[in-house]
Structure formats: C-alpha cells, structure tokens
Design a protein around this motif. Structure first.
Motif, PDB file in Angstrom:
ATOM      1  N   LEU A  99     -11.759 -28.750  38.593  1.00  8.10           N
ATOM      2  CA  LEU A  99     -11.002 -27.531  39.278  1.00  8.10           C
ATOM      3  C   LEU A  99      -9.347 -27.501  38.943  1.00  8.10           C
ATOM      4  N   ILE A 100      -8.848 -28.641  39.186  1.00 11.05           N
ATOM      5  CA  ILE A 100      -7.414 -28.882  38.711  1.00 11.05           C
ATOM      6  C   ILE A 100      -7.256 -28.377  37.256  1.00 11.05           C
ATOM      7  N   GLN A 101      -7.903 -29.115  36.403  1.00  9.40           N
ATOM      8  CA  GLN A 101      -8.008 -28.644  35.125  1.00  9.40           C
ATOM      9  C   GLN A 101      -8.104 -27.218  34.741  1.00  9.40           C
ATOM     10  N   GLY A 102      -8.946 -26.656  35.414  1.00  9.83           N
ATOM     11  CA  GLY A 102      -8.951 -24.894  35.328  1.00  9.83           C
ATOM     12  C   GLY A 102      -7.639 -24.370  35.505  1.00  9.83           C
ATOM     13  N   ARG A 103      -7.238 -24.868  36.529  1.00  5.87           N
ATOM     14  CA  ARG A 103      -5.626 -24.199  37.014  1.00  5.87           C
ATOM     15  C   ARG A 103      -4.773 -24.544  36.140  1.00  5.87           C
ATOM     16  N   VAL A 104      -4.413 -25.913  35.785  1.00 11.97           N
ATOM     17  CA  VAL A 104      -3.335 -26.301  35.004  1.00 11.97           C
ATOM     18  C   VAL A 104      -3.505 -26.354  33.449  1.00 11.97           C
ATOM     19  N   GLY A 105      -4.794 -26.229  33.021  1.00  8.19           N
ATOM     20  CA  GLY A 105      -5.033 -26.305  31.535  1.00  8.19           C
ATOM     21  C   GLY A 105      -5.011 -27.931  31.210  1.00  8.19           C
ATOM     22  N   ILE A 106      -5.743 -27.972  30.209  1.00  8.68           N
ATOM     23  CA  ILE A 106      -5.972 -29.708  29.754  1.00  8.68           C
ATOM     24  C   ILE A 106      -4.714 -30.173  29.221  1.00  8.68           C
ATOM     25  N   ASP A 107      -3.918 -29.519  28.599  1.00 11.14           N
ATOM     26  CA  ASP A 107      -2.688 -30.080  28.062  1.00 11.14           C
ATOM     27  C   ASP A 107      -2.023 -30.837  29.096  1.00 11.14           C
ATOM     28  N   LYS A 108      -1.829 -30.247  30.227  1.00 10.89           N
ATOM     29  CA  LYS A 108      -0.802 -30.711  31.358  1.00 10.89           C
ATOM     30  C   LYS A 108      -1.672 -31.842  32.383  1.00 10.89           C
ATOM     31  N   MET A 109      -3.025 -32.080  32.047  1.00 10.38           N
ATOM     32  CA  MET A 109      -3.779 -33.203  32.869  1.00 10.38           C
ATOM     33  C   MET A 109      -3.023 -34.407  32.854  1.00 10.38           C
ATOM     34  N   GLY A 110      -2.497 -34.764  31.808  1.00  7.81           N
ATOM     35  CA  GLY A 110      -1.896 -36.040  31.646  1.00  7.81           C
ATOM     36  C   GLY A 110      -0.805 -36.388  32.704  1.00  7.81           C
ATOM     37  N   TYR A 111       0.044 -35.499  32.940  1.00  7.56           N
ATOM     38  CA  TYR A 111       0.942 -35.603  34.014  1.00  7.56           C
ATOM     39  C   TYR A 111       0.160 -35.736  35.345  1.00  7.56           C
ATOM     40  N   PHE A 112      -0.855 -35.089  35.642  1.00 15.84           N
ATOM     41  CA  PHE A 112      -1.731 -35.253  36.937  1.00 15.84           C
ATOM     42  C   PHE A 112      -2.028 -36.955  36.916  1.00 15.84           C
TER      43      PHE A 112
END
Lengths: 332, 343
Positions: A28-41
C-alpha cells in the motif's frame, strides 16, 4: 510428535499471517510513494531514534552553549551568543592554564591530550602484542583469552576501587615493594605517577576488548599467505611486517578510532581512582564538563555545554583525520 | 515532604505551613533562629519545616593515643586552645606512636569555615557579598597548606578526592590523633568504635576571631506543590511535639534545634558514656558559635563558597596554584557563579 514440530505447527500460520499483513501495508505504501522512495521508509525507524536521542540533544546542547544564567529550561535562559566560548578561550597564554579565565578547562585539555596519547598508544601496542600471542598455539589458550577479556566485564567503579586498594599507601603494591626491601610510596599522590597509574589502570581494564577485535582480524588472515611467504623463505619478522600488518591495518584503524573516542570520553575509572587529583593533575575535560554543569551549587549549564561542544568538535576532527589517514594508507 | 541538607538552596520549593498549623507561635518560639536557614532572602515569616538534626562542626581526638604517647591533652589544661597547639600535640602523638596521621579534616569547605572564622575570616564584605579576601581567611588557609606540606594533615584526603571525603576509617582504626569533623559523627563512632578506645569531642580551637565551629544540619520540610498541605502540617505538628522530637533525638543521637528541648535536655538513648560526653561537648558549643558562622550557614549560596574553597585550596596543596592565586581563584569562582545567578 516432537515439541519442535508442535511449535512449528502453531507458529507457522501466525508468522504467515504477520508476513501477509506487513506485505499488504508495504504494498500500500509503495503504491503511494513509489518504489524509489521505499528506502527512506525502511531507514525511518532508525532515523527517528537517531533524531530523538542523538540529533535533538546535540542541537539542544548547542542552544544551551549560547545561553547563560542558571535556569534549567531553555525558554528561561537568556541568549548570550558566543560569550561562553569567549570565556573558555580567554587566555593570556594558551600554554599556561593559570593565565586563562577558565583555567580548569585548559588543565582538562592538556591532561586529556597527554592521557589520550599515552593511553591510546599503550592500548594499541599491548592489544596487538597480546592478540599476536593469543593467536599462536600456546598451552591453555582459551584460558588466557578469558583472562585478558575478564577486566572488560567489570564495572569501571569496581576496577578503580580494586586498583585504589592496590595503590594506596598501605596497599598491596607497597607491601610487595617493602618485601623486596624498597620504601613505600604514595603512588597516586605523586603528580607524575598519578598520570601513569590512571593510564595503566584504564589500559588494564579496556585492552581485552581491543585484543578481541585484533584477534578476530588476525584469524581472518588466510593461512595460505603465511604458507606462501614461508615457501619464499620469509622469517617471522618478515611474516609480521609484510603479511600480518598490511592485512591487519583496517582492523588496527577500527581499534585506533574506537580507543581514541573512548579515551577522550574517559571519566569513570579516573573519577573513582583519583577524583581527578592530585589537585587537578588527572582531571580530564569530561570531568570539567560534569563539575561545571552538574556538581556545583550554581550550575553553569551554558559553560558546560560550550565545553562539551569543543570536546565534540575536537573528537570529530580527530576521527575524520584518522579515517582519512586510514583510507590513504589502505589505498597505498 | 522531604528531608534536606541544602537548606537555603532549595528554599524556593518549600511550603509555608503557617496557615495550616494549629499553633504557629509554638514554631516561632522553639525553632525561631533556625527558620531563617530555610527561607528565601527577604522572607522573615514563613514556616517551611523544622531541623531534624542540628549539627556543629568540631574536632574529635583519640584520647587513648594521647595517653599512650604521654602527651597532655591541650584542652585539659586550657579553655581556649589554639590550632597550632593542637597541631603540635597531635604531631607529638603521631611521632611517638608512629601512627600515620597526626590530623585530618573532612574534605569540605564547610568544615574549613569554622577554623577560618576563628582565625578572623569575615566571609562577607560590608555589602553582604561573600568574600574570602581577608587576612583571617588567608591565615587559616596558609596554616592548612603548610600542614599538608609538613605531614601534619592526612596527605591524601584533600588532594586525592573529588567532592566530599572523610577520615572516619582512619580515626576508627586509631591511625589518627585529631580529626576535624562534627557532631553527626557521634552516632557513627558509637557504632564503629564503641568503647574500643577513648574517643572524645573537644571544643573548637580558638583564634583571634573566636572559637567557633559552623552550625548546619538537616531539616524536614513541606514541598509547596503538595496537594495536601493540611495533612503535611498535621504530620509536622506531630513530629515536632516536644516528646516525639525528644525521643527522636535520644534514639538517633542527633542534637535538636528546639528551645524547649535545649532547656529540658535530652536523655540520650545510649549506654556509651563516651557518646554522651561527646554530645554534651557539642551542645555546649552552640554558645560559642559566632554571628559570622550563623550568617554563613544561613547564606543561600554558601555551598558555592564552600566548594570553591575546597577545590582551589586543594590546588594550592599540590602546588598547582600559589596560596594567593588560590584565594583569588576562590573569589573569582564565587563572583562568576553569582553573576550568572543575577544575570
């Protein structure tokens, strides 16, 4: 049915459920922020802990360093700019602490420099020698490894009290000295011996930890290299000089950086062993920061915070310098 | 409620129990002179609590050592013995019996203050600002430093400690002839020494400024943020009734700062005559305390002066500072800290 199978049967569905829920949330989060920004998460939890327990106190300390008065709450403290730093650096002659307004700060600096140079050198040297010895096939190697590591497990207060009893006028050391016809000495009262003993005790207490790191470094050197050098006719010294040392250098730098940081921060052993004395002969910067900010009736938080900033920045510069030297050395 | 020793330093947090007490006059009458120690400057009427223990600094001697050494105890021969006379007698005892320490003084500016005032130190200038820049303070400081240099004083206690340090162990082990501590040590010596040897409290040595120790002690106070001030006052009234306080003092061997008990006396709950005698000596010392000693104890930032005295004199003992530099540094430290308070 074995117990492990029962546990497996119970926990497997639970774990599966947990993984599925996490997966759902992350998708769900990846869908919102995009895969590129998942690292920050993923680094967010660590960043939060770092921010709350490291970054925020550092910034607060900087604020305190620029305020005066004796009130504890930041909002109640008047802003004084760089006055606290000016007070610390108000000296007629920087090499003579008595000419400085905050003479104890400068005594702390000189004592810290002396302590760090002596202690870090001794720790690196003796840890290396001990690690080399413990890396050889000697009798009761496991026992000796434990012996050298044991002091690390002791509380600094216990270490300091043990050595205080050894070194006091009617202590064990003087008993031995008298046994051999010598005269008892007040070891900790002599200004030169006092520095020697605080270095000695801290090396005794801490070197086991660094020995362990170096031992791990030594054991990671492939034995084939020694076999090859042996075929080439190298003697023990040449083995050490051309095989052991170059490959151990990265570990040595880790030991150097860690021991340097620990030495600059040294407080506990010395506080109990000598109280910073005789006089202020073994009083290091950390003790100055503590007494100025906390142990006096009128607590000068601003001055104390400014001194800790100076200490922190010095440590940062030293560490960066070491890392740079380390990088250059490994490149060479 | 809290038991405190930094009486004036924490005064801003105390509860004024006056409106909740059934008989405030009883407090004024019995604790009057000591209420000021627990008040903020400018306040002369609040009743924040009572002294659970009045202490007076003063010396103890190991009388058995004096007798074994064949040295006359100076206070047996004169009512006003000087510090130098005690030092000489103590040195003689130590030399004769080969014990390690002739004299010791607790590592505390509070303990040093009594002797300094006896030597003429004023501690306050005409404006009421704390000062150590006078002949009396310097004279005592000089004697004190010299005693460390010539081995009269315990050589390690002051130079090799951080903060407070005492010589209970050395005194209890009969390694010390003369020990400057205070009335609170009576209970500890009763326990630790008992009648193993004859220990004795002796009157404070004299100088041009008098023969004074320094008063002090601990107090039980109400805390202003309490939600139950009436209950605090009721408990306090019970604890301060003459019977209860008298029994508390008798059992703990603590001197009480209560006018009624001073008149009636306390039947100390100990079979040890040495302890009873020591307490009598300290009670007798209340009358010799000078006004400067009372003023210094009442001064809200007195620990600021005491700590600077302790730390800077230590530097003079080991040669890091000359005596005059040390005294200047004490004054600087005190002034700098006070400037921060007022700033």
């Amino acid at each position: 049915m074995r117990l492990i199978d029962i546990l497996d049967r119970i926990t497997r569905p639970l774990l599966l459920l947990l993984v599925m829920s996490v997966d759902r949330i992350l998708t769900l989060i990846q869908g919102r922020v995009g895969i590129d920004k998942m690292g920050y998460f993923f680094v967010l939890p660590n960043l939060l802990i770092f921010g709350i327990f490291v970054l925020f106190p550092m910034l607060l300390n900087l604020y305190y360093a620029m305020t005066g008065g004796t009130k504890l709450f930041p909002a109640d403290r008047p802003f004084v700019g760089l006055d606290n730093f000016a007070t610390l650096f108000d000296c007629d002659d920087f090499l003579s602490p008595n000419s400085c307004q905050e003479d104890l700060f400068w005594r702390g600096i000189f004592n810290t420099i002396q302590f760090v140079v002596l202690q870090v050198s001794a720790i690196v040297l003796f840890s290396l020698l001990t690690a080399l010895a413990l890396n050889r096939r000697i009798i009761a190697r496991g026992f000796f490894r434990s012996v050298f590591f044991y002091p690390v497990l002791l509380s600094p207060v216990v270490v300091a009290l043990i050595w205080k009893w050894v070194l006091q006028y009617e202590g064990v050391l003087n008993a031995i000295v008298e046994l051999f016809g010598g005269e008892s000495m007040r070891w900790l009262l002599d200004t030169n011996w006092a520095m020697f003993w605080v270095v000695f005790v801290s090396v005794w207490a801490l070197m086991g930890f660094y020995t362990l790191i170096l031992l791990a470094g030594l054991q990671s050197i492939p034995p084939e290299l020694y076999e090859a050098s042996s075929i080439d006719g190298a003697n023990t010294w040449q083995d050490f000089r051309f095989v052991t040392m170059p490959l151990l250098m990265p570990t040595m730098f880790v030991v150097l950086v860690l021991s340097l940081i620990r030495a600059v921060q040294m407080f506990d052993h010395i506080f109990v062993l000598t109280g910073g004395g005789p006089g202020t002969r073994t009083q290091l910067m950390v003790q100055y920061i503590y007494t100025t900010g906390f142990s006096n009736q009128i607590q000068l938080f601003g001055l104390s915070a400014a001194a800790s900033m100076v200490l922190g920045v010095s440590l940062l510069i030293l560490t960066l310098l070491q890392l740079r030297l380390g990088n250059q050395s490994s490149l060479a | 409620m809290a038991r405190v020793t930094d009486l004036g330093g924490l005064a801003q947090y105390y509860l004024d129990m006056t409106p909740y007490l059934s008989d405030p006059a009883y407090w004024e009458e019995n604790f009057g002179p000591f209420l000021n120690w627990k008040r903020v400057p400018g306040d002369d009427s609040s009743i924040p609590g009572f002294m659970t223990q009045l202490t007076i600094t003063g010396p103890f001697i190991n009388r058995t050592l004096f007798e074994q050494a064949g040295v006359d105890v100076p206070s047996d021969m004169s009512d006003s013995v000087t510090w130098e006379e005690w030092a000489e007698a103590s040195r003689e005892v130590a030399e004769t019996l080969e014990i390690p320490y002739p004299m010791a003084m607790d590592r505390s500016g509070h303990r040093f203050a009594g002797p300094a005032i006896s030597m003429g130190a004023m501690y306050f200038d005409d404006m009421g600002h704390p000062t150590v820049m006078d002949e009396g303070f310097r004279n005592m400081a000089e004697i004190f430093v010299n005693w460390h240099l010539d081995g009269t004083m315990h050589p390690e206690m002051w130079p090799l400690s951080e903060g407070y340090a005492n010589a209970y162990e050395e005194f209890a082990n009969a390694e010390l002839a003369f020990y400057m501590a205070g009335s609170w040590a009576v209970g500890q010596f009763s326990e630790a020494i008992g009648d193993a040897f004859d220990w004795q409290a002796v009157p404070n040595p004299c100088g041009p400024g008098g023969c004074t120790g320094l008063p002090g002690g601990a107090a039980l106070v109400g805390i202003a943020t309490t939600e139950h001030p009436e209950e605090v006052a009721r408990v306090m009234e019970y604890l301060t009734s003459q019977d209860v306080l008298g029994e508390f003092g008798a059992r703990t061997l603590f001197i009480q700062a209560h006018a009624g008990l001073s008149e009636s006396g306390i039947d100390w709950n100990t079979d040890l005559q040495l302890a009873k005698d020591a307490l009598s000596v300290f009670v007798g010392q209340v009358g010799t305390l000078t006004q400067t000693a009372f003023d210094l104890q009442a001064y809200i930032y007195n620990r600021n002066v005491f700590n600077a005295t302790r730390d800077r004199l230590t530097q003079a003992l080991v040669g890091e500072l000359t005596l005059d530099e040390a005294i200047e540094r004490i004054q600087d430290d005190v002034d700098t800290a006070l400037a921060e308070v007022s700033g």
